[in-house]
Design a protein around this motif. Structure first.
Motif, short mmCIF file in Angstrom:
data_model
loop_
_atom_site.label_atom_id
_atom_site.label_comp_id
_atom_site.label_asym_id
_atom_site.label_seq_id
_atom_site.Cartn_x
_atom_site.Cartn_y
_atom_site.Cartn_z
N GLN A 2 2.41 4.52 5.37
CA GLN A 2 1.15 5.14 5.74
C GLN A 2 1.36 6.64 5.92
N HIS A 3 0.32 7.41 5.56
CA HIS A 3 0.36 8.86 5.79
C HIS A 3 -1.06 9.39 5.70
N ILE A 61 -2.79 9.32 -0.60
CA ILE A 61 -3.42 8.08 -1.06
C ILE A 61 -2.30 7.14 -1.49
N ILE A 62 -2.29 5.93 -0.94
CA ILE A 62 -1.20 4.98 -1.18
C ILE A 62 -1.79 3.70 -1.76
N GLU A 63 -1.29 3.30 -2.93
CA GLU A 63 -1.75 2.09 -3.60
C GLU A 63 -0.57 1.15 -3.83
N ARG A 103 6.60 -2.26 -4.20
CA ARG A 103 6.47 -0.92 -4.78
C ARG A 103 5.09 -0.36 -4.46
N TYR A 104 5.07 0.96 -4.25
CA TYR A 104 3.84 1.66 -3.89
C TYR A 104 3.73 2.93 -4.72
N ALA A 105 2.48 3.31 -5.05
CA ALA A 105 2.20 4.59 -5.69
C ALA A 105 1.58 5.51 -4.65
N LEU A 106 2.23 6.65 -4.40
CA LEU A 106 1.77 7.62 -3.41
C LEU A 106 1.25 8.85 -4.14
N PHE A 107 0.10 9.36 -3.71
CA PHE A 107 -0.50 10.57 -4.28
C PHE A 107 -0.72 11.58 -3.15
N GLU A 139 5.82 0.58 -13.16
CA GLU A 139 5.99 2.00 -13.45
C GLU A 139 4.84 2.86 -12.94
N GLY A 140 3.84 2.26 -12.28
CA GLY A 140 2.77 3.06 -11.71
C GLY A 140 1.40 2.59 -12.15
N ILE A 141 0.43 3.49 -12.03
CA ILE A 141 -0.97 3.18 -12.30
C ILE A 141 -1.40 3.83 -13.61
#
Length: 585
Positions: free
Chosen positions: A190-191, A195-197, A220-224, A343-345
């Motif tokens: 969390q942050h 944006i965390i998906e 695995r998470y994608a962080l923006f 590998e992500g979104i």
């Protein structure tokens, strides 16, 4: 003698049954003993508390006994320095000076919430008070125990050490543990400025570390990141219980923090209006005719799609919608989709528009350019769809004079003038000759128009027979028009124009306005206006179409009535125009 032996035996049995019945009249000493006074932050402390109380042997309260109602020390005092993971209690009875005394043992599993020296405060039970105990909690792991030999531990990794603002950062969380996990809680990252998906479901597998077999849970998470600067994620924590092969329970606990990630601002050399950092971005179109040749009234469906790897769908900008004059555009609601993988979104924005040319000539669709930033090469790139020229001719086959022809005529005129100036005598004879030729051609043209008019009168009388030849095409197109009108599709106006040209050939209708100028139908015109209002009704932001449901029954009925009652255009309008509006000869 036997009777005297039976009575004490019965007394002991009754005493054992009533072992948990207590009186608050007397309380003994209370002790609190930890299994150790020094531990590491990922370990669990076992605290044993012992107390005693006098037992009342009273048959009247034998059946009112309730274990849950027994008192216990005020262990909640240890929070928030410790988290109470589990608690247990046991009872035993012994005789002291002829009195029955119950001894109670409480066992607590405590997890420290911080490092440093932490004090377990004095606990109370009835009138007894225990002594405070100081515990030292040390950072890290024991020096003689590596991560790979611990009962459980967390590993965090990221695919990049630094990223641009809004660029995708892939975080991998792995939990290693031994035994059979029967309960566990692994926190999510969390942050507030990111944006965390989640990237799909968690994976479970086994892995060896220095000869030790571990079970692994991977997420695995994608962080923006949304702001430049340093990105520090709070620690990822795990707490759970595992059962060993011998059936015993172990408490597992660990935490880990990701290294500091640097977030860079948008580079100054980026020329686009929307910042798009991605590993790949493509722009494509579909639905365009191969030759780009059209006729007025044709219905063209153009689909543009923007696909980006490493961006959420909400970050994709709307596609340009400008079209040249002479081309009507009926856009549908944009569709946004996103798919996630290891590998992500990958996100896609799809925009579909119905294009209807209403003027003949060359109509230029402007080029579409989407600048984006390639995070792999660290450079700007541009996705482009080149400009395209649509060659639109009138629906009835009438061609417009080209600019080249006009230029040739002008050149020929100039040349003839020069030749006339050089030979005046020859020009005079030639002028008389061309006058007679012009008069002859004019007469032929008048005779041709009279013959055409008479032929049209005869043709109008037999229009039913002529129409029957194309009735199949007209009927099929009319059914297609009814379906589009019923569903409120953007292609309805173009289909209406196409059908009218097939139903009443020779008029070269280019719009519904042209049709209603020849075929007055107030109800149908009103319903088509209502369809246009539905298609183009938008909210204040202009982003999405109205959510009102379309009811096309009235429009369908109006179309059927016009087709049924009107067999031919009104005679008041006279002959169909020789040339379409806005065209010159």
């Amino acid at each position: 003698m036997v009777k005297w032996l039976i009575i004490p035996t019965i007394w002991l049995v009754v005493s054992a049954i009533l072992m948990a019945i207590w009186l608050p009249a007397h309380a003994g000493e209370l002790t609190a003993e930890p299994d150790r006074t020094r531990l590491y932050e990922g370990e669990v402390l076992t605290l044993t508390v012992k107390g005693s109380t006098k037992i009342d042997i009273n048959l009247s309260n034998l059946f009112d006994f309730d274990i849950s109602s027994l008192p216990s020390p005020d262990i909640e005092k240890v929070t928030p320095d410790f988290e109470i993971l589990a608690r247990n209690q046991q009872y035993s009875i012994r005789t002291v000076n002829g009195d029955m005394v119950g001894e109670i043992t409480w066992t607590y599993q405590l997890a420290p919430t911080s490092t440093g020296e932490i004090t377990i405060p004095a606990l109370t039970f009835k009138d007894s008070v225990s002594r405070p105990v100081t515990i030292e909690v040390v950072d890290g792991n024991p020096p003689d125990q590596a991560d790979t030999s611990r009962e459980s531990f967390i590993e965090l990794s990221a695919d990049k050490a630094e990223v641009y603002v809004q660029e995708q950062l892939i975080l991998t969380v792995r939990l290693f543990f031994q035994g059979n996990l029967i309960r566990g809680e692994l926190s999510d990252p969390q942050h507030p400025n990111a944006i965390i998906e989640s990237l799909g479901k968690q994976r479970e597998f086994s892995r060896d570390r220095d000869g030790v077999r571990y079970r692994v849970v991977e997420r695995r998470y994608a962080l923006f990141p949304q702001k430049p600067g340093s990105l520090n994620l709070p620690a990822i924590r795990f707490e759970g219980q595992a059962r060993d092969a011998d059936g015993s329970l172990r408490f597992l606990r660990d935490s880990a923090e990701l290294f500091e990630v640097q977030v860079k601002d948008v580079p100054q050399e980026f020329s686009g209006s929307t910042w798009l950092p991605a590993t790949d971005l493509t722009l494509a179109e579909a639905g365009m005719p191969p030759t780009l040749n059209l006729k007025t009234g044709d219905n063209l469906t153009r689909t543009l799609s923007l696909q980006a790897t490493g961006l959420p769908s909400e970050a994709l900008p709307p596609l340009p919608d400008s079209v040249p004059d002479g081309l009507r555009s009926y856009p549908e609601a944009a569709q946004r989709n996103a798919s996630s993988g290891p590998e992500g979104i990958t996100s896609t924005l799809t925009q579909t528009r119905a294009l209807v040319p209403v003027e003949a000539g060359k109509l230029v669709l402007p080029a579409i350019r989407i600048p984006w930033w390639d995070t792999q090469s660290d450079s700007e790139k541009v996705a482009v769809i080149p400009a395209q020229t649509l060659n639109v001719t009138p629906a009835n086959g009438t061609t417009m004079p080209s600019s080249g022809a006009a230029g040739s005529s002008a050149t020929a005129t100039e040349t003839n003038s020069e030749q006339s100036a050089s030979s005046a005598g020859a020009a005079t004879d030639g002028h008389r000759f061309w006058q007679w030729v012009s008069l002859a051609l004019a007469g032929i043209w008048v005779l041709t128009m009279l013959a055409w008019w008479r032929t049209r009168r005869v043709t109008s009388r037999t229009s039913a027979n002529t129409d029957s030849e194309g009735a199949g095409n007209e009927g099929a197109l009319f059914e297609q028009l009814l379906n589009a009108a019923k569903e409120g599709r953007t292609s309805t106006p173009g289909l209406f124009v196409s059908w009218a040209n097939l139903r009443w050939p020779g008029y070269n209708f280019r719009s519904a306005k042209d049709i209603f100028s020849v075929l007055p139908a107030a109800d149908l015109e009103q319903e088509l206006d209502r369809l246009q209002a539905h298609l183009f009704s938008r909210d204040h932001s202009g982003g999405e179409r109205s959510n009102k449901t379309w009811d096309g029954s009235a429009l369908v009925n109006a179309l059927k009535q016009v087709r049924k009652k009107v067999d031919a255009p009104s005679s008041e309008t006279g002959l169909p125009p020789l040339y379409p509006n806005k065209l010159s000869v």
